[in-house]
Design an enzyme around this catalytic site. Structure first.
Site, PDB file in Angstrom:
ATOM      1  N   ASP A  96      -1.083   8.920  66.474  1.00  0.00           N
ATOM      2  CA  ASP A  96      -2.380   8.338  66.831  1.00  0.00           C
ATOM      3  C   ASP A  96      -2.182   6.918  67.346  1.00  0.00           C
ATOM      4  OD1 ASP A  96      -3.417  10.612  65.928  1.00  0.00           O
ATOM      5  OD2 ASP A  96      -4.534   9.759  64.234  1.00  0.00           O
ATOM      6  N   TYR A  98      -1.012   6.937  70.836  1.00  0.00           N
ATOM      7  CA  TYR A  98      -2.137   7.343  71.685  1.00  0.00           C
ATOM      8  C   TYR A  98      -3.095   6.165  71.872  1.00  0.00           C
ATOM      9  CZ  TYR A  98      -6.344   9.579  73.358  1.00  0.00           C
ATOM     10  OH  TYR A  98      -7.455   9.895  74.102  1.00  0.00           O
ATOM     11  N   ASP A  99      -3.435   5.515  70.742  1.00  0.00           N
ATOM     12  CA  ASP A  99      -4.346   4.368  70.818  1.00  0.00           C
ATOM     13  C   ASP A  99      -3.800   3.307  71.764  1.00  0.00           C
ATOM     14  OD1 ASP A  99      -6.221   5.366  69.190  1.00  0.00           O
ATOM     15  OD2 ASP A  99      -5.785   4.110  67.451  1.00  0.00           O
ATOM     16  N   SER A 124     -18.250   6.173  65.838  1.00  0.00           N
ATOM     17  CA  SER A 124     -16.855   6.148  65.430  1.00  0.00           C
ATOM     18  C   SER A 124     -16.551   4.737  64.955  1.00  0.00           C
ATOM     19  CB  SER A 124     -16.027   6.510  66.642  1.00  0.00           C
ATOM     20  OG  SER A 124     -14.752   6.801  66.227  1.00  0.00           O
ATOM     21  N   LEU A 125     -15.370   4.508  64.432  1.00  0.00           N
ATOM     22  CA  LEU A 125     -15.032   3.157  63.978  1.00  0.00           C
ATOM     23  C   LEU A 125     -14.033   2.525  64.917  1.00  0.00           C
ATOM     24  CD1 LEU A 125     -14.460   3.798  60.170  1.00  0.00           C
ATOM     25  CD2 LEU A 125     -16.367   2.583  61.204  1.00  0.00           C
ATOM     26  N   GLU A 150     -12.663   1.659  51.352  1.00  0.00           N
ATOM     27  CA  GLU A 150     -12.443   3.057  50.959  1.00  0.00           C
ATOM     28  C   GLU A 150     -11.243   3.597  51.710  1.00  0.00           C
ATOM     29  OE1 GLU A 150     -15.902   4.987  52.460  1.00  0.00           O
ATOM     30  OE2 GLU A 150     -17.216   3.562  51.435  1.00  0.00           O
ATOM     31  N   LYS A 185      -9.329   5.896  54.241  1.00  0.00           N
ATOM     32  CA  LYS A 185      -9.753   6.592  55.459  1.00  0.00           C
ATOM     33  C   LYS A 185      -8.991   7.911  55.497  1.00  0.00           C
ATOM     34  CE  LYS A 185     -10.028   6.055  60.468  1.00  0.00           C
ATOM     35  NZ  LYS A 185      -9.450   7.366  60.753  1.00  0.00           N
ATOM     36  N   ASP A 234      -7.628  11.213  56.940  1.00  0.00           N
ATOM     37  CA  ASP A 234      -7.352  11.675  58.283  1.00  0.00           C
ATOM     38  C   ASP A 234      -7.746  13.145  58.364  1.00  0.00           C
ATOM     39  OD1 ASP A 234      -6.635  11.432  60.851  1.00  0.00           O
ATOM     40  OD2 ASP A 234      -4.480  11.573  60.522  1.00  0.00           O
ATOM     41  N   ARG A 257     -18.647  16.232  64.759  1.00  0.00           N
ATOM     42  CA  ARG A 257     -19.157  15.065  65.450  1.00  0.00           C
ATOM     43  C   ARG A 257     -19.536  15.380  66.897  1.00  0.00           C
ATOM     44  NH1 ARG A 257     -16.884   9.911  64.631  1.00  0.00           N
ATOM     45  NH2 ARG A 257     -14.876  10.942  64.560  1.00  0.00           N
ATOM     46  N   GLU A 273     -15.796  13.935  55.640  1.00  0.00           N
ATOM     47  CA  GLU A 273     -14.574  14.373  56.296  1.00  0.00           C
ATOM     48  C   GLU A 273     -14.117  15.691  55.683  1.00  0.00           C
ATOM     49  OE1 GLU A 273     -14.265  11.875  58.347  1.00  0.00           O
ATOM     50  OE2 GLU A 273     -12.318  12.259  59.268  1.00  0.00           O
ATOM     51  N   TYR A 307     -18.942  10.108  52.382  1.00  0.00           N
ATOM     52  CA  TYR A 307     -18.947   8.655  52.187  1.00  0.00           C
ATOM     53  C   TYR A 307     -20.137   7.942  52.822  1.00  0.00           C
ATOM     54  CZ  TYR A 307     -16.606   9.622  56.586  1.00  0.00           C
ATOM     55  OH  TYR A 307     -16.281  10.140  57.814  1.00  0.00           O
ATOM     56  N   LYS A 314      -5.665   0.498  60.175  1.00  0.00           N
ATOM     57  CA  LYS A 314      -4.683   1.588  60.200  1.00  0.00           C
ATOM     58  C   LYS A 314      -3.350   1.080  59.663  1.00  0.00           C
ATOM     59  CE  LYS A 314      -6.504   4.968  62.911  1.00  0.00           C
ATOM     60  NZ  LYS A 314      -5.845   6.093  63.422  1.00  0.00           N
ATOM     61  N   CYS A 337      24.670  31.482  72.688  1.00  0.00           N
ATOM     62  CA  CYS A 337      24.202  31.361  71.306  1.00  0.00           C
ATOM     63  C   CYS A 337      25.339  30.810  70.436  1.00  0.00           C
ATOM     64  CB  CYS A 337      23.768  32.741  70.801  1.00  0.00           C
ATOM     65  SG  CYS A 337      23.496  32.783  69.035  1.00  0.00           S
ATOM     66  N   CYS A 343      26.685  33.843  68.128  1.00  0.00           N
ATOM     67  CA  CYS A 343      27.343  35.070  68.598  1.00  0.00           C
ATOM     68  C   CYS A 343      27.872  34.954  70.021  1.00  0.00           C
ATOM     69  CB  CYS A 343      26.373  36.245  68.498  1.00  0.00           C
ATOM     70  SG  CYS A 343      25.034  36.135  69.701  1.00  0.00           S
ATOM     71  N   CYS A 389      18.439  33.602  72.027  1.00  0.00           N
ATOM     72  CA  CYS A 389      19.694  34.349  72.085  1.00  0.00           C
ATOM     73  C   CYS A 389      19.334  35.752  72.544  1.00  0.00           C
ATOM     74  CB  CYS A 389      20.315  34.385  70.689  1.00  0.00           C
ATOM     75  SG  CYS A 389      21.569  35.655  70.517  1.00  0.00           S
ATOM     76  N   CYS A 394      22.627  39.749  67.012  1.00  0.00           N
ATOM     77  CA  CYS A 394      23.175  38.436  66.660  1.00  0.00           C
ATOM     78  C   CYS A 394      23.203  38.271  65.136  1.00  0.00           C
ATOM     79  CB  CYS A 394      22.302  37.360  67.284  1.00  0.00           C
ATOM     80  SG  CYS A 394      22.689  35.712  66.714  1.00  0.00           S
TER      81      CYS A 394
HETATM   82  S1  IVH Z   1     -17.448   5.410  57.830  1.00  0.00           S
HETATM   83  C1  IVH Z   1     -20.201   4.586  61.762  1.00  0.00           C
HETATM   84  N1  IVH Z   1     -15.703   5.931  55.992  1.00  0.00           N
HETATM   85  O1  IVH Z   1     -12.778   7.865  60.484  1.00  0.00           O
HETATM   86  C2  IVH Z   1     -18.996   5.330  61.350  1.00  0.00           C
HETATM   87  N2  IVH Z   1     -15.363   6.893  58.133  1.00  0.00           N
HETATM   88  O2  IVH Z   1     -11.888   6.586  62.939  1.00  0.00           O
HETATM   89  C3  IVH Z   1     -18.949   5.427  59.880  1.00  0.00           C
HETATM   90  N3  IVH Z   1     -13.399   8.345  58.276  1.00  0.00           N
HETATM   91  O3  IVH Z   1     -15.668   8.413  62.361  1.00  0.00           O
HETATM   92  C4  IVH Z   1     -17.716   6.033  59.407  1.00  0.00           C
HETATM   93  N4  IVH Z   1     -12.757   8.126  56.190  1.00  0.00           N
HETATM   94  O4  IVH Z   1     -14.715  10.347  60.808  1.00  0.00           O
HETATM   95  C5  IVH Z   1     -16.043   6.134  57.273  1.00  0.00           C
HETATM   96  N5  IVH Z   1     -14.259   6.354  54.225  1.00  0.00           N
HETATM   97  C6  IVH Z   1     -14.613   6.539  55.494  1.00  0.00           C
HETATM   98  C7  IVH Z   1     -13.853   7.370  56.357  1.00  0.00           C
HETATM   99  C8  IVH Z   1     -14.264   7.509  57.683  1.00  0.00           C
HETATM  100  C9  IVH Z   1     -12.491   8.722  57.345  1.00  0.00           C
HETATM  101  C10 IVH Z   1     -13.383   8.822  59.666  1.00  0.00           C
HETATM  102  C11 IVH Z   1     -14.747   9.069  60.249  1.00  0.00           C
HETATM  103  C12 IVH Z   1     -14.851   8.045  61.318  1.00  0.00           C
HETATM  104  C13 IVH Z   1     -13.433   7.901  61.719  1.00  0.00           C
HETATM  105  C14 IVH Z   1     -13.197   6.650  62.502  1.00  0.00           C
END
Ligand code: IVH
Length: 682
Positions: free
Chosen positions: A51, A54-55, A99-100, A130, A132, A134, A153, A189, A241, A329, A423, A426, A441, A446
């Protein structure tokens, strides 16, 4: 999307003057790469890069497009809406799902808090932290405590309706309890635990299917299954959450949100942290970082949120993400080591896989000495050379992977690697099937393939023959005692005793477990045969439908396709495998050796009975033994299953029916008592 299709206007002289040619080429290349990785991530759920990488690509592209806005093309991946799955209805979120923003450094966390302090001058600021997860973002709608709908989403405004799949997740309540809100759109999630992820990949490997790259992709792939029964088998979990639309008892803070969700019966995080300053926030990030590998789910970061909901709404959001929350992250745990060699492994189906032989090193708590390199293209893409200093990471905190080369440490003595043309086991020539990256092979005899096939046949998930591990199999094939899987049943004590570490007791035990395997249920034999695309689950389904190998052999492709769980690829694979001369020889050999080929099911003779096409589950105390009633159902053309699922037609509930009755009610399966059952059957 390939670069040549990108809508860049190279002919415009004026733009050429402003935008250097290298920049255009760079943007074009970045778009190609982002498109490529988007496809792998969103469509195939099989990403090749982390990720973070990618980011990095994505951010670079956004940065250049910002700098040269004339070059923003409508088909740029930055303009694309993501995460839509085919085969699902879409529906709107009542409150859009944002998204965050991701951050990777302490500095960015400090900046985030400084920004908040500016937006909320001289106000008390409390932040929560909290884990996060995945996983896959999900939004559930509860009305008066009842689960109405589950959406992914999607593009944030509209999501895919995955209600049926969501309902198979055991931790998700169909009914909330306590002082439930009138309306709740709850956000969370869906994830696959690290343990189940490893098991799932083992099964996929055995079924000849590509492994999922990490738990997130496995969860996403599972949620996109069109058959809820398959989703149920994947054993997904969920954690919640936050909320979207809400009408209910007043809630003022994020901490209260989590408390309320927990009280209503939704799974939430056990531990959260609180912080009022940057230093406290960084300290909490550090503490979570230390324990994050202990969670059953994969975490890739920490989420910092403003605790007060009024403060959250006052600072508001940008078009993409809230200003009141940020995701930090973590650096994936990496270790540097040396690539000592690249060896080539021959698999059960003859596929040659290059494997990195590494100087042993500890990553994320365990020792790593080998890592699969998948195929030659991957080696070329990473430009790996034998002798290189490389970085190792655990994909999804589980599978070791070589993520990069430290080119600056090269001495010039490193060697290029080329896949062999023969191979390694063999010496037969290798072949490449059209449309496949894999090299195989070509020799069906084999010895390496045979060893893997025998290990697989005997494995716990297949025929479950104890005492037939790698070392014993290698000795048996080397001594030419096993030339095919079927030879197992011809082994005699006097042949085994001269072998290394084979005392009288172990020979006796091995021969006994081979003998016992003759009467294993049919699904085990079907799984053990190694038919491409047929893993344990499919083997169970086939056994349930056909009851004997002979009936499976007689099945047409259409008959196979009529089974809900069997798709075109699997049907073709089964049909063709059963007609290959060596499969026929193997099956004859096994039959002669007395291996159980299943039993005719008498219900097949009642295909026209009154219960034709229905599936029954029995529960509670009935007037006759359950087996007898089950037999009545089968004779009347019905099917009997042991657990209630969306496919159950009737639950026959006797006295004191328990959890199955509950489940049937939840799934809206029709429940009948014995008197009603007798009426139906007559
Ligand atoms: S709060 C307004 N809390 O991470 C968005 N997101 O990369 C509020 N995620 O879109 C999201 N753990 O799908 C929140 N404790 C957590 C999370 C969490 C995983 C995911 C979520 C979010 C994405 C952002």
């Amino acid at each position: 999307m390939p670069a040549h299709q990108t809508q860049l206007d190279f002919s415009n002289e004026k733009k050429e003057e402003i935008v250097p040619k290298q920049v255009m080429e760079h943007i074009s290349e970045l778009r190609r790469q982002v498109h490529y990785h988007d496809k792998l991530y969103y469509d195939d759920a099989m990403p090749e890069i982390s990720d973070r990488d990618y980011d990095h690509l994505y951010r670079k592209l956004v940065e250049l497009e910002k700098k040269y806005p004339t070059l923003i093309a409508t088909d740029s991946p930055t303009q694309r809406v993501k995460e839509r799955a085919e085969g699902f209805q879409s529906a709107p979120h009542l409150v859009p799902m944002q998204s965050l923003e991701n951050t990777y450094s302490e500095e960015e966390v400090r900046d985030f808090i400084k920004r908040l302090e500016k937006l909320l001058p001289s106000e008390e600021l409390l932040l929560t932290l909290e884990p996060k997860i995945d996983g896959v973002a999900i939004s559930l709608l509860y009305e008066n405590g009842k689960l109405i709908r589950g959406l992914t989403r999607g593009d944030g405004a509209m999501g895919d309706d995955v209600t049926r799949n969501i309902k198979t997740i055991s931790g998700i309540p169909h009914q909330l309890h306590g002082n439930v809100p009138k309306l709740l759109e709850v956000r969370g999630e869906v994830y696959l635990s690290k343990k189940i992820f490893t098991q799932l990949n083992e099964e996929r490997d055995e079924a000849g299917l590509p492994a999922f790259a990490n738990p997130r992709n496995a969860a996403a792939g599972s949620l996109k299954q069109l058959d809820p029964a398959v989703v149920k088998e994947r054993q997904l979990s969920a954690i919640f959450y936050g909320s979207g639309a809400y009408e209910g008892p007043e809630i003022k803070t994020q901490l209260e949100v989590i408390d309320a969700l927990k009280k209503w019966g939704l799974p939430t995080h056990e531990t959260t942290w609180e912080a009022s300053t940057s230093e406290e926030a960084l300290q909490a990030i550090c503490e979570l970082g230390k324990i994050r590998h202990d969670y059953v789910f994969e975490t890739d970061g920490a989420v910092l949120k403003v605790n007060s909901l009024t403060q959250q709404s006052r600072v508001g959001s940008t078009s993409k993400a809230p200003r009141w929350a940020i995701a930090f992250k973590y650096e994936p745990e990496q270790a540097e080591t040396r690539l000592l060699d690249i060896t080539v492994q021959v698999g059960r189906t003859g596929i040659l896989t290059p494997v990195a032989e590494l100087e042993p090193v500890t990553v994320a708590g365990s020792r790593v000495a080998r890592a699969t390199l998948h195929n030659e293209e991957e080696i070329l893409r990473k430009d790996l050379r034998i002798g290189d200093h490389v970085m190792i990471e655990k994909a999804g905190e589980v599978i070791p992977a070589v993520v990069g080369v430290l080119k600056e440490k090269r001495t010039g003595h490193e060697r290029h690697f080329k896949m062999p043309e023969h191979c390694p086991a063999c010496q037969a020539a290798v072949i490449k099937k059209e449309g496949e990256v894999a090299i195989r092979c070509s020799n069906i005899q084999c010895p390496a393939q045979l060893e893997r096939q025998i290990e697989y046949f005997a494995s716990r998930r297949a025929m479950d023959i104890a005492g037939l591990g790698e070392a014993v199999v290698a000795q048996l094939t080397e001594a030419r005692l096993l030339k095919s899987v079927g030879d197992l049943y011809q082994l005699r004590a006097e042949q085994l005793l001269p072998l290394e570490r084979m005392g009288e007791k172990s020979v006796e035990n091995l021969l006994r477990s081979i003998d016992e395997s003759r009467t294993r249920p049919l699904w085990r034999l079907l799984a053990a045969l190694g038919i491409p695309h047929v893993g344990v689950t499919a083997a169970r389904t086939l056994a349930e439908h056909f009851h004997t190998i002979e009936r499976l052999q007689a099945a047409t492709i259409e008959e196979l396709l009529a089974i809900e769980e069997v798709g075109e690829i699997m049907a073709k694979s089964i049909y063709e495998w059963l007609r290959e001369p060596r499969s026929i020889v193997l099956l004859n050999q096994l039959k002669k050796a007395g291996v159980h080929f299943g039993e005719e099911d008498r219900s097949s003779f009642s295909a026209d009975g009154p219960l034709r096409g229905t599936t029954w589950v029995l529960t509670g105390t009935l007037s006759q033994p359950r087996d007898d009633i089950a037999e009545l159902i089968r004779q009347a053309g019905g099917k009997v299953s042991s657990s209630v699922s969306a496919k159950t037609t009737y639950l026959l509930a006797g006295e004191e029916a328990g959890s199955k009755l509950e489940r049937a009610k939840k799934l809206k399966v029709q429940v009948v008592n014995e008197a009603e059952f007798r009426k139906i059957i007559n």
